[in-house]
Scaffold this active site. Structure first.
Site, PDB file in Angstrom:
ATOM      1  NE  ARG A 289     -11.525  -1.255  -4.643  1.00 11.54           N
ATOM      2  CZ  ARG A 289     -12.231  -0.159  -4.953  1.00 11.54           C
ATOM      3  NH1 ARG A 289     -11.607   0.922  -5.399  1.00 11.54           N
ATOM      4  NH2 ARG A 289     -13.533  -0.164  -4.820  1.00 11.54           N
ATOM      5  CG  ASP A 313      -6.240   8.202  -5.259  1.00 11.89           C
ATOM      6  OD1 ASP A 313      -5.926   9.082  -4.433  1.00 11.89           O
ATOM      7  OD2 ASP A 313      -7.422   7.841  -5.461  1.00 11.89           O
ATOM      8  CD  GLU A 318      -6.555   2.854   0.290  1.00 12.30           C
ATOM      9  OE1 GLU A 318      -7.676   3.238   0.676  1.00 12.30           O
ATOM     10  OE2 GLU A 318      -6.238   2.819  -0.913  1.00 12.30           O
ATOM     11  CG  HIS A 337      -8.989   5.762  -1.789  1.00 12.16           C
ATOM     12  ND1 HIS A 337      -9.035   4.463  -1.373  1.00 12.16           N
ATOM     13  CD2 HIS A 337      -9.837   5.840  -2.850  1.00 12.16           C
ATOM     14  CE1 HIS A 337      -9.877   3.775  -2.145  1.00 12.16           C
ATOM     15  NE2 HIS A 337     -10.373   4.596  -3.043  1.00 12.16           N
ATOM     16  CG  LEU A 338      -7.355  12.643  -2.566  1.00 14.42           C
ATOM     17  CD1 LEU A 338      -6.533  13.891  -2.883  1.00 14.42           C
ATOM     18  CD2 LEU A 338      -8.313  12.916  -1.419  1.00 14.42           C
ATOM     19  CB  ALA A 340     -14.880   8.928  -5.450  1.00 15.67           C
TER      20      ALA A 340
END
Length: 601
Positions: A289, A313, A318, A337-338, A340
């Site tokens: 986070r 990430d 964001e 934010h990749l 997952a």
């Protein structure tokens, strides 16, 4: 006085078990604690069912507001009418929701109070396809009788793989070299990297993702250490990882990979102070986070050469601002934010959330539930002050734990004049579980999942009942929480039997801390607490009070428990605000003070 005991492991849901308390919130009753309790006198082993059934004569309707994998959609369509409507505006979502029994979202849709109010009471289940539920108003969901479930496990491998990808890419300057070559340059000397073999990686947070990162890093020839006060030592040993304290982890690491949730305890845990303790030239990866890093402090650490590189990430905001100094820094590698974002993880999350939503609509209990329906008013009214007491005792106990051995065994003792079948302690037990787990976990602990969550984390929780003579008018005389086989940040909190021990009572509706270790104290559990062990001598209360007053820190309560006059004593000081480090250091510098600790409620 007669004494009776009832003990149960956390894995045995049919028996009374202690609950874990929260270290971070100060709410009198967290919204996630609102499932029906059994009426007095009923057997504790009876099933606890949160019924959220739809109409029996029609299929429920599920609104899928963000893209979901086909496998999950197929499961949903076999059970319900499915409406896939993506990119809804807030107004459109509020219009549609009154026709839906369930709503499934990812992170982009805000499920706020207005959504629940617009549902007119029909919305029974909200499913969050992923781990975090920051975009769902849990309090509003509970007030409107809506269960919230998430999908916390399906993206574990994907997140771990992305962390390793960023680790290797950062070490070898892959992103920067790629951009350079595409710009027509050939700068082999500029992008000389560093090797991973033989380097020390500190995994901060040894849960599902952290342990998978550790396994992969070991395969790359790295020496792996980890910090997680709640990770079982045997699980770490099985991976070949040493569990260490926080300061040791950051001070010895060549690489740091963050895998902790964002909680009040972890917010900006990497800051100017912690960066200053790191080895010069450390490299940092964050796929957890964004808020766990103070981003401005990271820029300063990069410019000062303390941090050689970072690979991120996730970000506090964001998407981050286009002119972000951190994003634009030449020694920072970034991805949007990749963690997952693999095809396999997306399908796994879709299946996991579909199964959870279907089960909830059938009236089944879900291990991934993050809230539940309301507690009966008469039970809540009676237990409410003890629920507050239980939560705060748990917060205090777990904050007293020191070292890297981890919490494994918790014992909760209830003293009551009530008969065992006339006092349902499951809500209290769940609050203890909540306090120990939530500050360092993505899981929201409640009556539905408390025992499951404790078992997952290797916690053995036992419960003992002390039956007192007297009137059963009050449900409890006191609650005691003990943590065994751990070191303590405050040595005086260790009782004669060797456990960290805190005990409390409710006085005039207010929770009070009445015992720390072997020392009797009496301080209201409001605000926060400073504990000091000192030589018992005149003027100590005045000296400490003066230091706090000079720093404009208001003292709400102060109590001293001592062995004997002029011997050792423990002073418990309730404060409204968190004192600065300088203020606490001044207290520690008083010659008669032998140890002290600040505990945040």
């Amino acid at each position: 006085m007669a004494t009776g005991s009832l003990r149960a492991a956390a894995a045995s849901p049919s028996l009374n078990k202690p609950t874990q308390l929260s270290l971070s919130s100060k709410l009198p009753l967290h919204p996630s604690f609102s499932v029906p309790l059994l009426p007095r006198g009923r057997h504790h082993g009876a099933p606890l069912v949160a019924v959220v059934r739809s109409s029996l004569d029609a299929k429920p309707t599920v609104l899928v507001a963000e893209k979901l994998g086909e496998a999950g959609l197929a499961l949903l369509k076999g059970f319900a009418n499915v409406d896939c409507s993506y990119n809804l505006s807030p107004e459109e979502l509020c219009t549609k929701i009154s026709l839906c029994d369930s709503l499934i979202v990812r992170s982009g849709t805000k499920v706020n109070r207005e959504v629940f109010e617009s549902s007119g009471g029909r919305l029974k289940v909200v499913g969050r396809a992923g781990v975090g539920i920051d975009n769902v108003d849990l309090s509003a969901a509970t007030e409107h009788g809506c269960l919230v479930v998430n999908a916390p496990t399906a993206n574990t491998v994907a997140a771990a793989e992305h962390a390793i990808a960023l680790l290797a890419s950062m070490a070898r300057n892959v992103a920067q070299a790629d951009a350079s070559v595409k710009a027509g340059k050939w700068q082999r000397n500029k992008y000389v990297g560093v090797s991973l073999v033989g380097k020390t990686l500190a995994v901060m947070g040894f849960g599902k993702v952290g342990s998978e990162v550790a396994r992969r890093a070991k395969g790359l020839g790295m020496h792996v250490i980890a910090h997680d006060p709640y990770a079982p030592a045997d699980r770490a040993r099985a991976v070949g990882v040493d569990l260490v304290g926080f300061d040791e982890a950051i001070a010895t690491a060549d690489f740091i990979s963050l895998h902790m949730p964002l909680t009040p305890a972890t917010s900006k845990v990497l800051n100017d102070d912690t960066f200053a303790k790191m080895k010069k030239g450390v490299r940092i990866v964050n796929v957890a986070r964004g808020g766990v890093i103070d981003e401005e402090a990271l820029v300063r650490a990069l410019d000062a050469g303390i941090v050689a590189q970072a690979a991120l990430d996730v970000f506090t905001e964001e998407p981050p601002a286009k002119d972000s100094k951190l994003v634009q820094h030449e020694r920072v590698t970034v991805t949007p934010h990749l963690g997952a974002s693999t095809m396999e993880a997306q399908e796994g999350v879709a299946i996991e959330i579909a199964e959870a939503v279907i089960g909830a609509l059938k009236g089944e209990l879900a291990a991934t539930a993050v809230n539940a329906p309301m507690v009966p008013a008469e039970v809540l009214t009676e237990l409410k002050p003890f629920v507050v007491l239980a939560e705060k005792l748990g917060r205090l106990a777990v904050q007293l734990v020191g070292g890297g051995s981890g919490v494994k065994t918790i014992k909760v003792t209830y003293a009551s004049a009530r008969a065992p079948d006339d006092l349902d302690t499951r809500l209290l037990r769940a609050m203890i579980t909540k306090g120990i787990i939530e500050p360092i976990s993505n899981v929201f602990v409640n009556l539905v999942n408390a025992d499951f969550t404790a078992k997952q984390r290797g916690l053995r929780i036992t419960e003992e009942r002390v039956i007192l003579d007297g009137s059963p008018e009050s449900p409890l005389e006191y609650i005691q929480v003990q943590i065994a086989n751990v070191e303590s940040r405050f040595a005086s909190a260790i009782s004669d039997s060797g456990e960290i021990t805190v005990e409390g009572r409710v006085k005039d509706g207010i929770p009070h801390l009445t015992k720390v270790g072997c020392f009797e104290v009496d301080v209201s559990l409001e605000g926060s607490i400073i504990l000091c062990r000192q030589v018992d001598q005149p003027g100590m209360i005045g000296r400490v009070g003066s230091i706090l007053g000079e720093e404009n820190v208001n003292v709400s309560f102060m109590s001293v428990g001592r062995i004997a006059p002029r011997k050792q004593a423990v002073m418990a000081i309730g404060v409204d605000d968190q004192p600065s480090k300088e203020t606490l250091n001044k207290i520690g510098d008083i010659p008669a003070v032998e140890e002290f600790v600040f505990l945040k409620l």
